[in-house]
Write a protein that holds these residues in place. Structure first.
Motif, short mmCIF file in Angstrom:
data_model
loop_
_atom_site.label_atom_id
_atom_site.label_comp_id
_atom_site.label_asym_id
_atom_site.label_seq_id
_atom_site.Cartn_x
_atom_site.Cartn_y
_atom_site.Cartn_z
N LEU A 66 47.60 -47.02 23.04
CA LEU A 66 46.16 -46.86 22.80
C LEU A 66 45.33 -47.41 23.96
O LEU A 66 45.51 -48.55 24.38
N TYR A 67 44.43 -46.58 24.45
CA TYR A 67 43.43 -47.02 25.43
C TYR A 67 42.08 -46.94 24.73
O TYR A 67 41.64 -45.86 24.32
N ASN A 68 41.46 -48.12 24.55
CA ASN A 68 40.20 -48.19 23.80
C ASN A 68 40.31 -47.45 22.46
O ASN A 68 39.40 -46.73 22.02
N GLY A 69 41.47 -47.58 21.82
CA GLY A 69 41.68 -47.01 20.50
C GLY A 69 42.16 -45.58 20.47
O GLY A 69 42.45 -45.05 19.40
N LYS A 70 42.28 -44.94 21.64
CA LYS A 70 42.73 -43.54 21.70
C LYS A 70 44.16 -43.48 22.20
O LYS A 70 44.51 -44.14 23.20
N ASN A 71 44.99 -42.70 21.53
CA ASN A 71 46.40 -42.59 21.86
C ASN A 71 46.61 -41.72 23.10
O ASN A 71 46.37 -40.50 23.05
N ILE A 72 47.06 -42.32 24.19
CA ILE A 72 47.30 -41.58 25.44
C ILE A 72 48.37 -40.51 25.24
O ILE A 72 48.31 -39.42 25.82
N GLY A 73 49.35 -40.79 24.37
CA GLY A 73 50.42 -39.83 24.14
C GLY A 73 49.95 -38.54 23.52
O GLY A 73 50.63 -37.51 23.62
N ALA A 74 48.76 -38.56 22.88
CA ALA A 74 48.21 -37.35 22.25
C ALA A 74 47.15 -36.68 23.12
O ALA A 74 46.54 -35.69 22.70
N PHE A 75 46.95 -37.20 24.34
CA PHE A 75 45.92 -36.61 25.22
C PHE A 75 46.30 -35.19 25.65
O PHE A 75 47.47 -34.91 25.93
N LYS A 76 45.28 -34.33 25.70
CA LYS A 76 45.46 -33.03 26.34
C LYS A 76 45.50 -33.25 27.86
O LYS A 76 45.15 -34.32 28.35
N GLU A 77 45.88 -32.19 28.59
CA GLU A 77 45.98 -32.33 30.05
C GLU A 77 44.64 -32.74 30.65
O GLU A 77 44.58 -33.61 31.52
N SER A 78 43.55 -32.13 30.17
CA SER A 78 42.23 -32.45 30.73
C SER A 78 41.85 -33.90 30.45
O SER A 78 41.24 -34.57 31.29
N GLU A 79 42.21 -34.42 29.26
CA GLU A 79 41.90 -35.81 28.91
C GLU A 79 42.75 -36.77 29.75
O GLU A 79 42.26 -37.83 30.18
N LEU A 80 43.99 -36.38 30.02
CA LEU A 80 44.86 -37.21 30.85
C LEU A 80 44.35 -37.25 32.29
O LEU A 80 44.39 -38.30 32.95
N VAL A 81 43.85 -36.11 32.77
CA VAL A 81 43.28 -36.05 34.12
C VAL A 81 42.07 -36.97 34.21
O VAL A 81 41.91 -37.73 35.18
#
Length: 657
Positions: A66-81
């Motif tokens: 979790l980064y600031n409560g959001k799961n990085i593992g569930a990020f879309k490509e654009s969110e990861l970018v």
């Protein structure tokens, strides 16, 4: 809320024999802003894997990160970018600076990928370089500075977008002890300003500078202890640059490609020169065909008055079914009639035909004419010399005084002969009387006429006024019917329009036009065939560009990993390599055009000297088409290497030496 929190993290790798290796297991840990955390452990303990997960370089894991409560593992490509661009910065052991960029561009790269304008990104990059003590070195290349300075550049690059988290992978591993202390002081200063700094290291000495030490062994956290807390200072307010389009722009990609090509200038110019050979060959073949075609057309047109349009009436031909029932002799006679008609005037014009043609717009008048073509039956003789004539033609306004090589146009009772006929008689025959023997309506008639002049034309020909022909035929009991008409245009510019209308009404043009059309059609076919053969070399060019770009992908694998760590999308990586191939295509096309121009000058100088004609005539459309083809071929060749580069795994890329 914790800035970073790992819950029940497991990470497995596929290994040989379809086996699985558990690299991380049951990782539960959290981090706050302002901490300086050292993750320490032996090689193979899992600390680098943990770093890759935190950095978003590897999102294939089980559990929650979790980064600031959001799961990085569930990020879309654009969110990861966006995470890479805005929230995290990397400092690598081997610096991983891009060799063909200066320090300012290296530090500004993350902002370049976000399409921040040049003024804003350069100002911010200069500010962070000044903060790490490199203000006087911003325009140097990485190979012009020391190892410690390189690491400071890497730190500046990590800080330029003001991220919340800094990950430092063995930041002092390649430095001496004095430089190590300097770099660690800078890193500690980053944590003092409220950033979360996570260092991965083997060294207990380095870990001693941390506020917290996390020891990893065999994929598990075996120790998590606090040390001296970091004394925080007020962080300077940094104005973050905004961009409507947060992705790498086309022009930025072109600039990066140009800088890389400049670094390998010799190789890229050789590739561009190699591809230019094919483009040059194609343009040269098209220009040669155009030059020959223009020469033939101009030569044919030089014999006639541009304001006069010759019109012939096509012979009536039987359909294919009827011709099958004709005897061989009758078929041969029909074919001969068609051939004679091609040279003009097999069918006479009626008054209705003449009126119809006179009604064409821009036609001022119609002049009657006569043309008789035969192979072997007509001749002229002078004393003991006799030679065959191919054409017996009435004079008209179509003949031009400029084509008179000797003498003058015929008056009543005089004839004009072609220059080839005058040479065949082998005498100075102007003012001399010669016998003209022709066959009309299966009747051979002979009469003597005085030669008034010599006219430059193709073939053996005799010219006589229409009225003289009419008088001569009348004396021989033969009725003269006009089988050629000469339409007078009100302006030479309207001649092409009249010719088009003549064709639309079912009539044909002059023999010269028919022959010129046949020749130009054959030349066009030959030109395109030769251009296609020359174009085979373009395939070789495409293969060459494909190989060079593949080599470039291999050479720049670590650079690609760095760009992805900084937030480059697959599309951005692809765009950089496609832009490079685009530039290779443009340069290849331009070099090919210049080579064509230079070769054309040389060939035209030679042909002008020998034949007074420019044989290479390059059209602007050929140049534009050549450059366009070069660009298209190059970009097609780039698709495979560009896609290969875009699909590279950032973790594997960064490991490449």
């Amino acid at each position: 809320m914790k800035v970073l929190e790992l819950k029940n993290i497991y990470k497995t790798y596929k290994i040989a024999g379809n086996q699985e290796f558990l690299a991380l297991k049951n990782i539960n840990i959290s981090f706050d802003k302002g901490e300086l955390v050292s993750i320490i452990g032996e090689s193979g303990s899992g600390k680098s894997t943990l770093m890759n997960l935190i950095g978003g370089l590897d999102s294939d894991f089980q559990g929650e990160l979790l980064y600031n409560g959001k799961n990085i593992g569930a990020f879309k490509e654009s969110e990861l970018v966006d995470y890479h661009k805005e929230n995290i910065g990397f400092v690598f052991q081997s610096f991983n600076l891009i060799s063909h960029l200066n320090l300012l561009d290296n530090v500004a790269m993350a902002m370049t990928l976000s399409n921040i304008d040049a003024k804003t990104r350069n100002k911010r990059a200069l500010q962070v370089l000044t903060d790490v003590g490199l203000k006087d070195h911003v325009y140097k290349k990485p190979d012009q500075i020391s190892g410690g300075q390189k690491q400071r550049v890497a730190i500046a690059r990590a800080l330029v977008n003001d991220p919340d988290i800094i990950i430092a992978d063995e930041p002092t591993g390649a430095l001496d002890s004095d430089t190590t202390d300097q770099v660690l002081a800078i890193i500690k200063g980053i944590a003092e300003r409220g950033k979360l700094v996570v260092m991965v290291t083997h060294s207990d000495k380095v870990a001693a500078h941390s506020s917290r030490v996390v020891r990893v062994d065999n994929g598990e956290i075996v120790e998590d202890r606090d040390r001296e807390p970091i004394h925080h200072i007020q962080e300077k307010n940094i104005e973050k640059a905004n961009s409507k389009n947060k992705n790498l722009s086309f022009f930025s990609a072109m600039r990066l490609s140009l800088l890389n090509m400049k670094e390998k200038f010799s190789r890229n110019m050789l590739v561009a020169f190699g591809s230019s050979i094919g483009i040059m060959s194609v343009i040269l073949m098209l220009s040669l065909g155009n030059g020959v075609t223009s020469y033939i057309t101009d030569t044919m047109n030089s014999f006639v008055n541009p304001e006069v349009i010759e019109v012939n009436k096509p012979a009536e031909t039987k359909d294919d079914t009827a011709s099958e029932n004709l005897s061989i002799q009758e078929q041969q006679q029909a074919q001969q009639a068609q051939m004679m008609n091609m040279f003009g005037g097999a069918e006479p014009f009626t008054n209705s035909d003449i009126e119809k043609l006179e009604e064409i717009e821009h036609v001022t008048s119609a002049e009657k004419g006569y043309s008789l073509t035969a192979l072997g039956s007509n001749s002229v003789s002078y004393q003991d010399n006799e030679t065959m004539i191919m054409q017996f033609i009435s004079t008209s306004s179509n003949l031009m005084d400029s084509n008179l090589t000797e003498g003058e146009m015929p008056k009543e009772g005089e004839i004009l002969v072609s220059n080839m006929l005058a040479e065949a008689l082998n005498e100075d025959i102007i003012g001399k009387s010669i016998d003209v023997n022709i066959v009309v309506d299966e009747k051979k008639i002979t009469e003597s006429f005085q030669v008034s002049g010599v006219y430059e034309s193709t073939g053996n020909a005799v010219y006589m006024s229409y009225s003289d022909i009419e008088s001569w035929f009348s004396e021989e009991g033969v009725e003269l019917e006009p089988n050629v008409l000469y339409l007078h245009a009100d302006d030479a510019d309207n001649a092409d329009f009249i010719k088009e209308q003549v064709k639309n009404l079912g009539y044909t043009g002059s023999a010269q036009e028919t022959m010129a059309s046949m020749f130009t059609e054959m030349l066009d076919i030959l030109t395109y065939v030769l251009a296609a053969v020359a174009g085979i070399s373009l395939v070789v060019s495409a293969i060459m560009i494909l190989v060079v770009l593949n080599i470039s992908v291999v050479e720049r694998t670590k650079e690609i990993g760095v760009l992805k760590a900084l937030g480059a999308r697959k599309k951005d990586i692809r765009r950089i390599f496609v832009s490079e191939s685009f530039l290779l295509g443009v340069f290849g096309g331009l070099i090919g055009t210049v080579l064509t121009y230079l070769i054309g000058i040389g060939l035209n100088h030679f042909t002008n000297k020998l034949f007074d004609v420019s044989i290479i005539q390059t059209m602007p459309t050929y140049i534009l088409s050549g450059i366009g083809i070069s660009v298209i071929i190059s970009m097609i060749a780039s698709f495979l290497p560009a896609n290969k580069a875009a699909r590279l795994d950032p973790v594997e890329s960064l490991r490449r030496e």
